[in-house]
Design an enzyme around this catalytic site. Structure first.
Site, PDB file in Angstrom:
ATOM      1  N   HIS A  34       8.860  15.693   0.316  1.00 54.51           N
ATOM      2  CA  HIS A  34       7.468  15.599   0.762  1.00 54.51           C
ATOM      3  C   HIS A  34       6.628  14.641  -0.073  1.00 54.51           C
ATOM      4  CE1 HIS A  34       6.883  18.681  -2.345  1.00 54.51           C
ATOM      5  NE2 HIS A  34       5.591  18.406  -2.286  1.00 54.51           N
ATOM      6  N   ASP A  35       6.886  14.537  -1.342  1.00 51.49           N
ATOM      7  CA  ASP A  35       6.109  13.655  -2.224  1.00 51.49           C
ATOM      8  C   ASP A  35       6.892  12.429  -2.680  1.00 51.49           C
ATOM      9  OD1 ASP A  35       3.622  14.890  -2.212  1.00 51.49           O
ATOM     10  OD2 ASP A  35       4.061  16.159  -3.942  1.00 51.49           O
ATOM     11  N   LYS A  38       5.239   9.247  -3.981  1.00 50.05           N
ATOM     12  CA  LYS A  38       4.609   9.133  -5.305  1.00 50.05           C
ATOM     13  C   LYS A  38       5.346   8.150  -6.209  1.00 50.05           C
ATOM     14  CE  LYS A  38       2.094  13.470  -5.434  1.00 50.05           C
ATOM     15  NZ  LYS A  38       1.916  14.769  -6.108  1.00 50.05           N
ATOM     16  N   HIS A  63       0.308   7.940  -1.012  1.00 44.64           N
ATOM     17  CA  HIS A  63       1.704   8.363  -1.188  1.00 44.64           C
ATOM     18  C   HIS A  63       2.305   8.881   0.116  1.00 44.64           C
ATOM     19  CE1 HIS A  63       0.282  12.585  -1.535  1.00 44.64           C
ATOM     20  NE2 HIS A  63       1.547  12.940  -1.344  1.00 44.64           N
ATOM     21  N   HIS A  94       1.978  16.144   5.461  1.00 43.31           N
ATOM     22  CA  HIS A  94       1.787  17.428   4.770  1.00 43.31           C
ATOM     23  C   HIS A  94       0.389  17.604   4.159  1.00 43.31           C
ATOM     24  CE1 HIS A  94       3.076  15.011   1.272  1.00 43.31           C
ATOM     25  NE2 HIS A  94       2.565  15.963   0.504  1.00 43.31           N
ATOM     26  N   HIS A  95      -0.422  16.548   4.173  1.00 38.05           N
ATOM     27  CA  HIS A  95      -1.813  16.669   3.707  1.00 38.05           C
ATOM     28  C   HIS A  95      -2.825  16.633   4.856  1.00 38.05           C
ATOM     29  CE1 HIS A  95      -1.231  16.846  -0.591  1.00 38.05           C
ATOM     30  NE2 HIS A  95      -0.361  15.859  -0.516  1.00 38.05           N
ATOM     31  N   ASP A 123       3.424  23.911  -0.211  1.00 39.04           N
ATOM     32  CA  ASP A 123       2.994  22.970  -1.245  1.00 39.04           C
ATOM     33  C   ASP A 123       1.746  23.477  -1.962  1.00 39.04           C
ATOM     34  OD1 ASP A 123       3.146  20.507  -2.683  1.00 39.04           O
ATOM     35  OD2 ASP A 123       1.716  19.579  -1.291  1.00 39.04           O
TER      36      ASP A 123
END
Length: 181
Positions: A34-35, A38, A63, A94-95, A123
């Protein structure tokens, strides 16, 4: 956390044909990505020991796009890979927030892929429960209150209800994972 939430969704009428065992397995493997975006963030932002400024936060929000674009490049080599489909959805969305106030695309409600809505709750729960250089860890109870308050604004209310109904199972998974670190 994502796997348990998906398994509980699978039990609901209307979801079992979409949330299959294969979907759940692929979701479980895709969530750690998911990240992944980054890796494209500047170290001075990624490793900052304090809260990010507004400008730094706006850079960090990229990201999601960087991660999904990176995974889309991999997808070109494996076009029929469901794992990559879910990883792309999760990394990009996801954000996003249930009320449309999230990023990067301002998606709202069920326009946000289910995989990303699942990841959003997991998360945030993990972020709340974890100690960071800029904050102390929240208790399970405090974290649950924050997630409940985010129902219908930040999070899918159905997923919040499931998370709440099975909160002891989620707490156990988190606590066992935290002990293993």
């Amino acid at each position: 956390l994502c796997r348990l939430l998906a398994k509980k969704i699978q039990e609901l009428p209307g979801y079992s044909s979409y949330v299959t065992d294969t979907y759940i397995d692929n979701l479980y493997m895709a969530c750690p990505l998911h990240d992944i975006g980054k890796i494209g963030m500047p170290d001075n932002i990624l490793l900052k020991p304090d809260r990010l400024s507004k400008d730094e936060y706006n850079i960090m929000k990229n990201h999601t796009v960087f991660g999904s674009d990176t995974l889309k490049e991999v997808k070109k080599k494996y076009p029929d890979n469901m794992f990559l489909d879910l990883a792309i959805e999760i990394s990009r969305f996801h954000h996003e927030k249930w009320d449309g106030s999230g990023y990067p695309d301002g998606l709202k409600g069920v326009d946000i892929p289910l995989s990303a809505r699942i990841m959003a709750i997991a998360d945030v729960y993990d972020a709340l429960r974890s100690k960071r250089v800029y904050k102390q860890a929240y208790s399970h109870e405090e974290s649950m209150d924050i997630i409940k308050q985010g129902s219908e604004t930040h999070f899918d209310p159905l997923l919040v209800r499931i998370f709440t109904d099975y909160e002891n199972e989620f707490r156990g998974i988190y606590d066992n994972f935290a002990k293993s670190l």
